[in-house]
Design an enzyme around this catalytic site. Structure first.
Site, PDB file in Angstrom:
ATOM      1  N   LYS A  74       0.824  -1.223   0.000  1.00 33.00           N
ATOM      2  CA  LYS A  74       0.000   0.000   0.000  1.00 33.00           C
ATOM      3  C   LYS A  74       0.852   1.264   0.000  1.00 33.00           C
ATOM      4  CE  LYS A  74      -1.652   0.990   4.053  1.00 33.00           C
ATOM      5  NZ  LYS A  74      -1.013   2.259   4.470  1.00 33.00           N
ATOM      6  N   THR A  75       1.810   1.346   0.926  1.00 36.82           N
ATOM      7  CA  THR A  75       2.609   2.574   1.055  1.00 36.82           C
ATOM      8  C   THR A  75       3.421   2.823  -0.204  1.00 36.82           C
ATOM      9  OG1 THR A  75       2.747   2.141   3.422  1.00 36.82           O
ATOM     10  CG2 THR A  75       4.240   3.788   2.556  1.00 36.82           C
ATOM     11  N   ASP A  98      -4.349   8.219   2.793  1.00 35.77           N
ATOM     12  CA  ASP A  98      -3.855   6.911   3.254  1.00 35.77           C
ATOM     13  C   ASP A  98      -4.757   6.417   4.385  1.00 35.77           C
ATOM     14  OD1 ASP A  98      -2.215   4.734   3.665  1.00 35.77           O
ATOM     15  OD2 ASP A  98      -0.735   5.824   4.850  1.00 35.77           O
ATOM     16  N   GLU A  99      -4.819   5.100   4.594  1.00 32.47           N
ATOM     17  CA  GLU A  99      -5.600   4.497   5.691  1.00 32.47           C
ATOM     18  C   GLU A  99      -7.019   5.087   5.721  1.00 32.47           C
ATOM     19  OE1 GLU A  99      -4.469   2.024   7.145  1.00 32.47           O
ATOM     20  OE2 GLU A  99      -2.334   2.191   7.606  1.00 32.47           O
ATOM     21  N   GLN A 152      -9.276  -3.761   7.952  1.00 32.22           N
ATOM     22  CA  GLN A 152      -8.333  -3.348   8.993  1.00 32.22           C
ATOM     23  C   GLN A 152      -8.797  -2.093   9.730  1.00 32.22           C
ATOM     24  OE1 GLN A 152      -3.997  -4.046   8.153  1.00 32.22           O
ATOM     25  NE2 GLN A 152      -4.699  -4.327   6.059  1.00 32.22           N
ATOM     26  N   ARG A 206       0.030  -9.927  10.627  1.00 31.99           N
ATOM     27  CA  ARG A 206       1.358  -9.364  10.916  1.00 31.99           C
ATOM     28  C   ARG A 206       2.430 -10.416  10.666  1.00 31.99           C
ATOM     29  NH1 ARG A 206       0.278  -5.280   9.553  1.00 31.99           N
ATOM     30  NH2 ARG A 206      -1.711  -6.225   9.117  1.00 31.99           N
TER      31      ARG A 206
END
Length: 722
Positions: free
Chosen positions: A35-36, A225-226, A256, A603
C-alpha cells in the site's frame, strides 16, 4: 527521473493504481499488499512524470510517523529539496490552513495549540477558582464531556463570536459550568485543542466560500492513506476539498478498521462509490508478506464480516508451516509453552529475538508472558507502552505494600497524595524538616505530629489509621488479601474506578491475580518482605540497552508492522472479542474485534501461533477459547493441547448465550432518512442520516443552514407535512 524507477517492482494492479490520476479512485489494499509503495510512487509519478508541483498535491495520513516515512520515500524518488509540506496528518494539514486563514474567524495566526496537559492545566485553574476538589470531578470524565460537545461544530460559533459572552456564572449544573469556563479560558488564550483544529477548519470553509474555493483550486490532486480510519468530519473535509478538481485517490482496507471506538467509520471506504459515483476501484490483493497458510486462516476469519469489500488475498510466496493453535490448561502453562517455542525457533530456525512478536488485545495480558520471559532470561521490550510492573497504577499499588513493609520515604511520597489528601508542598516541607531533625521516616514523622494544626483539614489521619490497622493484620493475612484491603482502605481502588480508565482497573485486577498465583505456586505462606524482594528481581533488571529482544505489544500498536514469527496470546472469549466493547457496541464491535484478530494474524510472515488457556481471569470468570477459533475450520491449523469435548460444548454454549444478548435490536428510530421534521428551536429540517449505533439523527435545518445531531429519545421532534 526515469519512469522505470517509479514502476520498478510494481505488479500490474499497483501500476494501474499509480497511473490512475484523474477522477475518484478507490484502492482496496489488503494486508501486506504494498500500500505505502503504491501511494508514494503515485505521488512521485504526479510530480516527476506529469510535472505537477508538490504544493498542488495533498497527501493525508493518520500519524506523524507515517507522514515522515512517506516524505522520506517521496524525496528518494523525486530527488531534490521539493516542498512536501502537504504530505501531512489531518491535524497537521488543518494547522496549515488555519495559520493562513484563521484571521477570518477573528483569531490570530499565531494561535496556541493545546495538548492534553494544557487542557488539564486549564481545568486545574477552573477547579481552584470554583473551590472544587480534583477528586470530585475527574479530568478524564470532564475531558470526555468536552470531546462530546465538540463532536459537533456548533460551539465554534460561540468561540468566534465578538458579541456573545461565555459566562459560566449563568450555568447551574456543575459539569456544564466547568465546560463553559473551559471554553471561556480557551477563547481568552486563543487556544485550539485537537478537536478544534478540524472543527475550526470546517466552520471556516462553511462560512467563507472564497477561502474554501482558494483551497479547492490549490489542491489539484488529493490522496488519503488508511482511508478506512476516517471519521465523518475527516471524510467531510476531503469531500468538500475534492469538489474543486474532482481528483481524489483513497487507499485502505475496510478489513483493517480497528478504530471505530474513536470515530473511524468503514462505510466511507465500503460505500465510497455512493459519494463519488463512477469512481474507479483497484484491488491490491497480492500479499507479499505471509505464507499461504497464514493468508488462508486470515481470509477464512474475515469473511465472517458483513461490512467489507470482498477480496481474497493470495500470495506467490512459497508454502510454509501450518498455523498452530495451542490450548493450555493454565495461564502458566500457556506462557511456558510460548517461551519454549521461542527458544525452539532460536535453535531450529536460527531466529533472532527481534524477529518474534507477542501480540495481545489489552496491555494487562503482557504480565504472564513477561514473567515467563524473565524466568528464562530472554530479553523483551514493550512497544507502545510500559512493562507491566513499570505502569503507574502498578507502581502505586506496590508502593502501598512497600510502605507497610519498609516505611520508606519513596513509597510514602508516591502515595500520600494519591488520591488527594490535601498534603501539598507546605505540609510536605514541614514533614521533611521534622523528619531530618528527628532522624525518622516521613511516615513515622507524620504519625508523631498528626495532631499538629498544620494537618487540620487534611485526610492524613484517615491514611495513618488504614496503614496502622493493616500493620496489626499483616501477619494474619496473605499478601493478596493485604493488597486488596490496602487498596480499598486507602481509597486508591475507588480513585482508579472513578477515573473511568478501564485499562488501569484491569491492570490492578491482574496484579492481584498474579499475587494469588505466585502464592499458590510457592505452596507455602510467604512473607510480605519476601514477595516484594522477589518482585524487585523481576523489575530491577536493566533492560534499556537492548540489542535483541522479543517485541511485546497490543494488536492496535502492531498495525502496519510485520514479523517473521507472531504469537497471538490470550486468544480467549471476553478478551478477543472484548466483552466491554461487545456490551457497548454489540454487532458493530463484534466485526471490529474480528478485524483486530485479522490484523494480528496478518502481521506474521512465516509462522503464526494462536494461544489460549483455561482457568479463571483476573475478575474470577471462567476462561474459554475465543469464538473466533470456532469460526475457523480445524483443517486450517494444527492443534496442540487437548480441549475436552465437555469443555468445548460448555464454551460453545456460553458463546451462543452471549450472542443472543449481543444481537443488535431492530432499529426503533421513529423517522427515516429523507423525512422532514420540525424541531421546537431549530425549525424545519431534513433527516440526512440515521445512526443506529449512536441512536441519533443527523438533521439539516434550512432556516439556520446547519446540521445538528439529535437523539432518537428527543420527544419534541415532530414529522413535518411541508
Amino acid at each position: 527521473m526515469e519512469t522505470d524507477g517509479i514502476f520498478n517492482g510494481l505488479n500490474e494492479q499497483q501500476e494501474m493504481a499509480v497511473t490512475s490520476t484523474e477522477g475518484a479512485v478507490r484502492v482496496i489494499a489488503g494486508a501486506g499488499s504494498g500500500k505505502t509503495r503504491t501511494l508514494t510512487n503515485r505521488y512521485a509519478y504526479l510530480v516527476s512524470e506529469l510535472g505537477l508541483e508538490p504544493s498542488n498535491l495533498l497527501c493525508v495520513t493518520f500519524t506523524n510517523k507515517a507522514a515522515q516515512e512517506m516524505r522520506r520515500r517521496v524525496k528518494k524518488l523525486v530527488g531534490g529539496e521539493r516542498d512536501t509540506g502537504y504530505i501531512n496528518t489531518y491535524h497537521g494539514f488543518c494547522v496549515r490552513i488555519l495559520r493562513e486563514d484563521i484571521h477570518h474567524l477573528f483569531y490570530p495566526k499565531q494561535f496556541l495549540i493545546l495538548d492534553t496537559e494544557d487542557q488539564k492545566s486549564i481545568l486545574r485553574e477552573i477547579y481552584d477558582e470554583f473551590g472544587l476538589k480534583v477528586n470530585d470531578h475527574k479530568f478524564a470524565r470532564i475531558l470526555k464531556k468536552i470531546g462530546e460537545l465538540k463532536a459537533d461544530t456548533g460551539y465554534v460559533y460561540d468561540l468566534i463570536s465578538r458579541e456573545k459572552t461565555i459566562d459560566p456564572e449563568q450555568v447551574e449544573e456543575v459539569d456544564r459550568k466547568i465546560i463553559v469556563a473551559y471554553l471561556k479560558k480557551q477563547r481568552r488564550v486563543y487556544g485550539l485543542d485537537f478537536d478544534d483544529l478540524l472543527n475550526f477548519t470546517l466552520v471556516l470553509f462553511g462560512e467563507y466560500k472564497d477561502v474554501l474555493e482558494k483551497w479547492q483550486e490549490r489542491l489539484y490532486y488529493i490522496q488519503v492513506d488508511e482511508f478506512q480510519d476516517s471519521s465523518p468530519k475527516q471524510f467531510e473535509l476531503i469531500r468538500i476539498l475534492s469538489k474543486g478538481h474532482g481528483n481524489v485517490f483513497v487507499v485502505g482496507d475496510p478489513d483493517q478498521t480497528i478504530y471505530e471506538w474513536r470515530g473511524a467509520d468503514p462505510k466511507f471506504m465500503v460505500n465510497f462509490d455512493q459519494w463519488f459515483p463512477g469512481c474507479k476501484t483497484v484491488l491490491l490483493n497480492e500479499n507479499y508478506r505471509s505464507t499461504p497458510q497464514i493468508l488462508d486462516i486470515g481470509n477464512a476469519l474475515i469473511k465472517q464480516n458483513k461490512l467489507r469489500v470482498d477480496k481474497d488475498m493470495f500470495t506467490h510466496n512459497p508454502k510454509g508451516v501450518n498455523v498452530i493453535h495451542y490450548h493450555a490448561k493454565t495461564e502458566e502453562e500457556e506462557a511456558k509453552w510460548i517461551v519454549s517455542r521461542i527458544q525452539t525457533l532460536q535453535k531450529e530456525r536460527g531466529a533472532s529475538l527481534n524477529e518474534v512478536a507477542v501480540l495481545y488485545r489489552a496491555n494487562y495480558l503482557s504480565r504472564f508472558v513477561e514473567q515467563a520471559l524473565i524466568h528464562e532470561n530472554l530479553e523483551y521490550s514493550i512497544f507502545g507502552g510500559f512493562k507491566f510492573f513499570e505502569r503507574k497504577e502498578i507502581k502505586d499499588a506496590l508502593a502501598h505494600l512497600k510502605l507497610l513493609a519498609f516505611e520508606d520515604d519513596l513509597s510514602f511520597m508516591r502515595i500520600i497524595n494519591t488520591p488527594r489528601r490535601q498534603m501539598g508542598k507546605k505540609r510536605i516541607t514541614f514533614l521533611r524538616e521534622r523528619s531530618e531533625e528527628e532522624g525518622k521516616s516521613l511516615y513515622q514523622t507524620l504519625v508523631d505530629h498528626i495532631d499538629h494544626p498544620i494537618f487540620n483539614r487534611t485526610k492524613a489521619k484517615e491514611f495513618i489509621e488504614v496503614i496502622e490497622s493493616m500493620k496489626i493484620k499483616r501477619t494474619e493475612l496473605s499478601v493478596a488479601d493485604l493488597l486488596q484491603d490496602l487498596l480499598q482502605g486507602t481509597g486508591y481502588e475507588a480513585f482508579i474506578r472513578e477515573d473511568g480508565d478501564h485499562e488501569r482497573l484491569d491492570n490492578l485486577m491482574e496484579l492481584k491475580h498474579s499475587v494469588v498465583q505466585y502464592e499458590e505456586a510457592m505452596g507455602e505462606e510467604i512473607s510480605l518482605e519476601y514477595y516484594l524482594q522477589m518482585l524487585t528481581l523481576y523489575t530491577e533488571n536493566d533492560r534499556e540497552d537492548q540489542r535483541e529482544a522479543v517485541k511485546l505489544m497490543t494488536i492496535h500498536t502492531s498495525k502496519g508492522l510485520e514479523y517473521p514469527y507472531v504469537f497471538l496470546v490470550g486468544f480467549n472469549e471476553r478478551v478477543l472479542p472484548n466483552e466491554r466493547s461487545l456490551r457497548e457496541r454489540k454487532e458493530y464491535a463484534l466485526e471490529e474485534e474480528r478485524r483486530l484478530a485479522y490484523v494480528a494474524m496478518t502481521r506474521a510472515e512465516r509462522e503464526l501461533y494462536l494461544t489460549e488457556s483455561e482457568g479463571t481471569s483476573g475478575r474470577g470468570e471462567k476462561k474459554y477459547p475465543s469464538r473466533f477459533l470456532f469460526e475457523l475450520e480445524e483443517s486450517l491449523y494444527d492443534r496442540l493441547g487437548i480441549i475436552e469435548p465437555e469443555f468445548e460444548q460448555e464454551a460453545k454454549e456460553i458463546i451462543r448465550m452471549n450472542n443472543q444478548l449481543e444481537a443488535t435490536p431492530t432499529s426503533d428510530a421513529s423517522f427515516k432518512r429523507g423525512d422532514r421534521v420540525i424541531h421546537p428551536v431549530f425549525g424545519t429540517g431534513t433527516i440526512e442520516e440515521v445512526d443506529d449505533r449512536k441512536r441519533m439523527y443527523k438533521i439539516y435545518f434550512e432556516e439556520m443552514e446547519v446540521t445538528r445531531p439529535i437523539s432518537w429519545n428527543f420527544k419534541r421532534l415532530e414529522k413535518s407535512n411541508v
